[in-house]
Design a protein around this motif. Sequence first.
Motif, mmCIF file in Angstrom:
data_model
loop_
_atom_site.group_PDB
_atom_site.id
_atom_site.type_symbol
_atom_site.label_atom_id
_atom_site.label_comp_id
_atom_site.label_asym_id
_atom_site.label_seq_id
_atom_site.Cartn_x
_atom_site.Cartn_y
_atom_site.Cartn_z
ATOM 1 N N HIS A 124 8.210 13.998 71.353
ATOM 2 C CA HIS A 124 7.007 15.156 71.009
ATOM 3 C C HIS A 124 7.468 15.851 69.799
ATOM 4 O O HIS A 124 6.825 16.975 69.412
ATOM 5 C CB HIS A 124 7.233 15.988 72.418
ATOM 6 N N GLU A 125 8.034 15.514 68.775
ATOM 7 C CA GLU A 125 8.461 16.038 67.496
ATOM 8 C C GLU A 125 7.300 16.233 66.442
ATOM 9 O O GLU A 125 7.025 17.382 65.959
ATOM 10 C CB GLU A 125 9.462 15.467 66.836
ATOM 11 N N LYS A 126 6.232 15.521 66.683
ATOM 12 C CA LYS A 126 5.226 15.868 65.780
ATOM 13 C C LYS A 126 3.794 16.103 66.334
ATOM 14 O O LYS A 126 3.211 15.818 65.939
ATOM 15 C CB LYS A 126 4.906 14.549 64.925
ATOM 16 N N VAL A 127 4.046 17.028 67.597
ATOM 17 C CA VAL A 127 2.931 17.313 68.304
ATOM 18 C C VAL A 127 1.870 18.228 67.594
ATOM 19 O O VAL A 127 0.667 18.120 67.545
ATOM 20 C CB VAL A 127 3.081 17.844 69.556
ATOM 21 N N ALA A 128 2.034 18.905 66.598
ATOM 22 C CA ALA A 128 1.162 19.939 65.889
ATOM 23 C C ALA A 128 0.508 18.914 65.017
ATOM 24 O O ALA A 128 -0.662 19.234 64.879
ATOM 25 C CB ALA A 128 2.001 20.792 64.945
ATOM 26 N N GLU A 129 0.901 18.008 64.453
ATOM 27 C CA GLU A 129 0.433 16.954 63.419
ATOM 28 C C GLU A 129 -0.917 16.145 64.459
ATOM 29 O O GLU A 129 -1.914 15.922 64.092
ATOM 30 C CB GLU A 129 1.167 15.962 62.871
ATOM 31 N N LEU A 130 -0.319 15.638 65.684
ATOM 32 C CA LEU A 130 -1.111 14.830 66.448
ATOM 33 C C LEU A 130 -2.571 15.720 66.837
ATOM 34 O O LEU A 130 -3.652 15.236 67.010
ATOM 35 C CB LEU A 130 -0.396 14.327 67.717
ATOM 36 N N ARG A 131 -2.126 17.171 67.254
ATOM 37 C CA ARG A 131 -2.979 17.986 67.646
ATOM 38 C C ARG A 131 -4.308 18.172 66.624
ATOM 39 O O ARG A 131 -5.479 18.339 66.809
ATOM 40 C CB ARG A 131 -2.557 19.285 68.025
ATOM 41 N N LYS A 132 -3.670 18.033 65.310
ATOM 42 C CA LYS A 132 -4.574 18.551 63.954
ATOM 43 C C LYS A 132 -5.787 17.439 64.024
ATOM 44 O O LYS A 132 -6.818 17.577 63.644
ATOM 45 C CB LYS A 132 -3.849 18.236 62.718
ATOM 46 N N ALA A 133 -5.380 16.244 64.570
ATOM 47 C CA ALA A 133 -6.397 14.906 64.569
ATOM 48 C C ALA A 133 -7.463 15.212 65.673
ATOM 49 O O ALA A 133 -8.442 14.308 65.724
ATOM 50 C CB ALA A 133 -5.599 13.725 64.662
ATOM 51 N N HIS A 134 -7.131 16.190 66.697
ATOM 52 C CA HIS A 134 -8.175 16.262 67.701
ATOM 53 C C HIS A 134 -9.487 16.738 67.244
ATOM 54 O O HIS A 134 -9.723 17.553 66.073
ATOM 55 C CB HIS A 134 -7.768 17.398 68.672
ATOM 56 N N LYS A 135 -10.747 16.277 67.659
ATOM 57 C CA LYS A 135 -11.938 16.950 67.412
ATOM 58 C C LYS A 135 -12.461 17.320 68.682
ATOM 59 O O LYS A 135 -12.646 16.688 69.780
ATOM 60 C CB LYS A 135 -13.083 15.603 67.025
ATOM 61 N N VAL A 136 -12.840 18.754 68.752
ATOM 62 C CA VAL A 136 -13.211 19.085 70.193
ATOM 63 C C VAL A 136 -14.746 18.776 70.255
ATOM 64 O O VAL A 136 -15.670 18.896 69.374
ATOM 65 C CB VAL A 136 -13.210 20.867 69.984
ATOM 66 N N LEU A 137 -15.152 18.028 71.127
ATOM 67 C CA LEU A 137 -16.589 17.693 71.382
ATOM 68 C C LEU A 137 -17.226 18.643 72.504
ATOM 69 O O LEU A 137 -18.379 18.639 72.364
ATOM 70 C CB LEU A 137 -16.331 16.293 72.276
ATOM 71 N N LYS A 138 -16.540 19.342 73.084
ATOM 72 C CA LYS A 138 -17.308 20.205 74.005
ATOM 73 C C LYS A 138 -16.278 21.373 74.485
ATOM 74 O O LYS A 138 -15.069 20.976 74.803
ATOM 75 C CB LYS A 138 -17.630 19.686 75.083
ATOM 76 N N GLU A 139 -16.651 22.611 74.581
ATOM 77 C CA GLU A 139 -15.890 23.890 74.823
ATOM 78 C C GLU A 139 -16.597 24.489 76.160
ATOM 79 O O GLU A 139 -17.878 24.717 75.912
ATOM 80 C CB GLU A 139 -15.362 24.700 73.914
ATOM 81 N N TRP A 140 -15.890 24.718 77.093
ATOM 82 C CA TRP A 140 -16.814 25.556 78.243
ATOM 83 C C TRP A 140 -15.845 26.475 78.704
ATOM 84 O O TRP A 140 -14.630 26.476 78.940
ATOM 85 C CB TRP A 140 -17.141 24.453 79.331
ATOM 86 N N SER A 141 -16.592 27.751 79.095
ATOM 87 C CA SER A 141 -15.541 28.875 79.718
ATOM 88 C C SER A 141 -15.992 28.960 81.240
ATOM 89 O O SER A 141 -16.896 28.790 81.656
ATOM 90 C CB SER A 141 -15.921 30.187 79.120
ATOM 91 N N PHE A 142 -14.732 29.383 81.772
ATOM 92 C CA PHE A 142 -14.855 29.744 83.357
ATOM 93 C C PHE A 142 -13.939 30.975 83.637
ATOM 94 O O PHE A 142 -13.099 31.311 82.731
ATOM 95 C CB PHE A 142 -14.584 28.573 84.304
ATOM 96 N N THR A 143 -14.168 31.617 84.907
ATOM 97 C CA THR A 143 -13.545 32.499 85.309
ATOM 98 C C THR A 143 -12.231 32.094 85.991
ATOM 99 O O THR A 143 -12.370 31.570 87.168
ATOM 100 C CB THR A 143 -13.970 33.490 85.946
ATOM 101 N N PRO A 144 -11.071 32.118 85.511
ATOM 102 C CA PRO A 144 -9.880 31.516 86.558
ATOM 103 C C PRO A 144 -9.961 32.504 87.859
ATOM 104 O O PRO A 144 -10.182 33.570 87.939
ATOM 105 C CB PRO A 144 -8.562 31.923 85.515
ATOM 106 N N SER A 145 -9.269 31.738 88.695
ATOM 107 C CA SER A 145 -9.292 32.462 90.077
ATOM 108 C C SER A 145 -8.292 31.396 90.958
ATOM 109 O O SER A 145 -7.866 30.364 90.813
ATOM 110 C CB SER A 145 -10.590 32.442 90.784
ATOM 111 N N LEU A 146 -7.542 32.540 91.700
ATOM 112 C CA LEU A 146 -6.605 31.798 92.905
ATOM 113 C C LEU A 146 -7.446 31.651 93.806
ATOM 114 O O LEU A 146 -8.648 31.951 94.064
ATOM 115 C CB LEU A 146 -5.580 32.873 92.850
#
Lengths: 732, 134
Positions: free
Chosen positions: A12-34
Amino acid sequence: MSHDYTKRTAYHEKVAELRKAHKVLKEWSFTPSLPERGYTNRTLFVNLTTLEIKEKPVTEQMKDLFVGGRGFGLWYLWQAIKPTTKWNDPENEIIISPGPLGGNTQYPGSGKSLVVSLSPTTGIPIDSNVGGYFGPLMKFSGFDALEITGKARNDVIIVIDGQIGKVYIEEAPQEDVNSHAAAEQFTHMYAKDHDDLRNVSVVASGRGAEHALIGCLNFSWFDVRRQATRLKQAGRGGIGTVFRDKKLKALVVHAPPVKGDMNRPADFDKVAKVGIKMHKELADFDLKQCNMRRQGTAHLVEIMDNYDLLPVHNFQYGNHPDTKKIASWIWDKRFTQGIPDGCWYGCSMQCSKGADGHVVKTGPYKGHIVTVDGPEYETAAGCAANCGIFDPDWLLEANFYCDTYGIDTISFGTACAFVMECYQRGILNKERTGGLELTWGNAEAQLELLHQMARGEGFGVIVGQGVARMKQIFIEKKYGDPQLIKDIGMEVKGLEYSQYQSKESLAQQGGYALTNKGPQHDEAWLIFMDMVNNQIPSFEDKAEALYYFPLFRTWFGLNGFCKLPWNDIEPPDNHKYPPLEAAKVPEHVQNYCDVFTGITGRPLTKEGLIAMSETVYQFQRVFNIRMGKGRREHDLPPYRSVGPVTREEYESRQERYDKQLKEWMGIDPATKTIDEKIALHRKYREDRYQKLMDAVYKRRGWTADGVPTLETLKRCRIDLPEVVEVVKPYLK
Amino acid sequence: MRYVKADAAKCEGVRACEKICAQTFFKSEDPNLSAIRVTKKGSAYEINVCNQCGQCIAVCPVKALSRNQAGIVMVDKKTCVGCFMCIGFCPTLSMRRAPGQREPFKCVSCGQCVKKCPKGALQMVEADHAGLPA
Ligand code: SF4
Ligand code: SF4
């Protein structure tokens, strides 16, 4: 052996770099609930083709009829697919649900996720019960179930962030596909800080699942003692294969920190009280009973060997002189002791043992130091004994690679044992295996099969298709006697057998073959009751056991429970009940009723528990029929699981079989040749199995063809028009 | 490390210890909220209180139990997930849970009970916790 249990290769040493290569295809919001009384009352739906994300209400009817977990999975799958749907069609789904009691932290074994999909190997619904934190953390983020459909174009991940109320679909090109590395990378990537690591859980598979049909899923949790991501497997039926076919690299959940009352139970004190009682029972008696806390299910290895039940050389034999090399005392030393090993909080049975400090010997991770999760009994019996490999280090190696490549150790063990026997009998040879010498005990060849699966090349890919398809292939290619190939290929409905000998237990032959999803030990394990203790002598007795236990065990899968704390620990006075009652562990059944009532607020009796399961069980049978595989002809076991197929098998237990000829059939063995005796046994045993089927079908309320009758569907409240429509043509 | 040592033979069931313990930590006199417990056994009494042995530390799945600088075993409620395994596995059954509480509680060797006991049945003693679970 002593190992530093915090020392291992880091990924896991290079996770920041790995994450930079992500491309967000979709973002969706919800209200967290228990949840409220165990239910959040909504399902998260994700379509990977259209990138649609939405929430769906969990209806009162769903809760009433299908309860949760496996029930929800089957219901969603039923609506999503057609009778013609194939496993790799985009409309096939993967549904994950922990059930209303899942996520409870007081009662041992309450953290299971149930995964349902249309299986690549069986073509009917498969359900798999798995530990790790994913299901509970998903529920505490706001969802009773996750329903995934469609297929992505490139490797994607789905991230459910219950701390901030977001769901993302992201392309994630650079992380590892193989689970041991992927789970660690995503865990560190999505945790805010060190304390937050245990609020992340990852579902991943591996490269093997891309080329094999017997792919599994790994569900992770962060082990705070080892400082390691650990894995538990949703093994059976190839769901990992579906996962990779959808181009899923991982599912990630990031939830708020867990507290003991997050299910917001109706009566927390009631739940806490039974939970504490069970912890005390485990504290006092586990060491004297199963020793699960030190050895996990691996404590069974020599017990099964002693009773001639350990599968050796593809289920030909039931014991082996070298079993001692992989027996419980080896694992007692090899597992790191004295640290909690539950696959969810509050599991004081803690069978999820870890062998730390394994230095990988082969393949792409050669030289890495890893923690191997297991081996569990099934893995030891399947990958080791059944293949004639009695070496703990090689067993750890096979276990590690199966898990990280996303390959089910049970199906792999049985498939590998099958090809080794084919090799023994000349059905396969070096030419046909592409140069691999698949002799009994050849661990290096076994590992090479796995590496080939992961690389998508060679004979390993054929083995990865599973036993049912291999049988077809070998017969089509005229590799050997078709009857022999059918007899020794240990599968029913396309699912490989799990690792117990059933030849001397008729009830267990049914326990394996008369199952909804194929032969596994999740529905019924009746060998001791039947063979050892002779407590269910008549067909009706066996049928009753094959009615009660599969239904009872179904209940675990509806509610998010583990089976093990039910009867791998027993109250010390359990023997006060008559044997058949004792086998049910009445006090523990009452515990389950109490936990159910304590969390959901719904009263539940022991009878009500069975009725609750039966609705889903009968529904699943109808679902099988709808997919073309739920009738009598599909409930027939391979003869290897019923009696001796070959001369060597007969001769190895000649005394027993000869005696049975005399006692069961009134035949003097001295007057018969071995081949005649094998034939006589076969006739007798196959007839007997047919009679068992008759008795079981009757008890389950099915026709002689194995179809649930209308009265049965009505009694189980599952006579919905679309269900009745499926069985109608078979009831004329 | 210091812990409360009980001499049950001197106990006459006054229960001043239970009251002061519950009062100190829960502002209540309910004996269910006391870390020290007195039970009548025939004509005699039994006193149950934590001896800070630390066996529970190894049982906790999230490291919510640890010794403080003085060697006293403490519950970190923020980390605790309320599994109550520590209660089931305490060798002296001295880890507690009060109705309605989602985390366990235990004796922290504060010594209030020792001061309040009119019969001198309790005393605070020092012991070395080296070698005990940390
Ligand atoms: S008994 Fe084992 S598999 Fe079951 S919940 Fe506990 S640790 Fe997990
Ligand atoms: S109840 Fe809390 S302190 Fe006790 S073992 Fe569980 S998490 Fe640890």
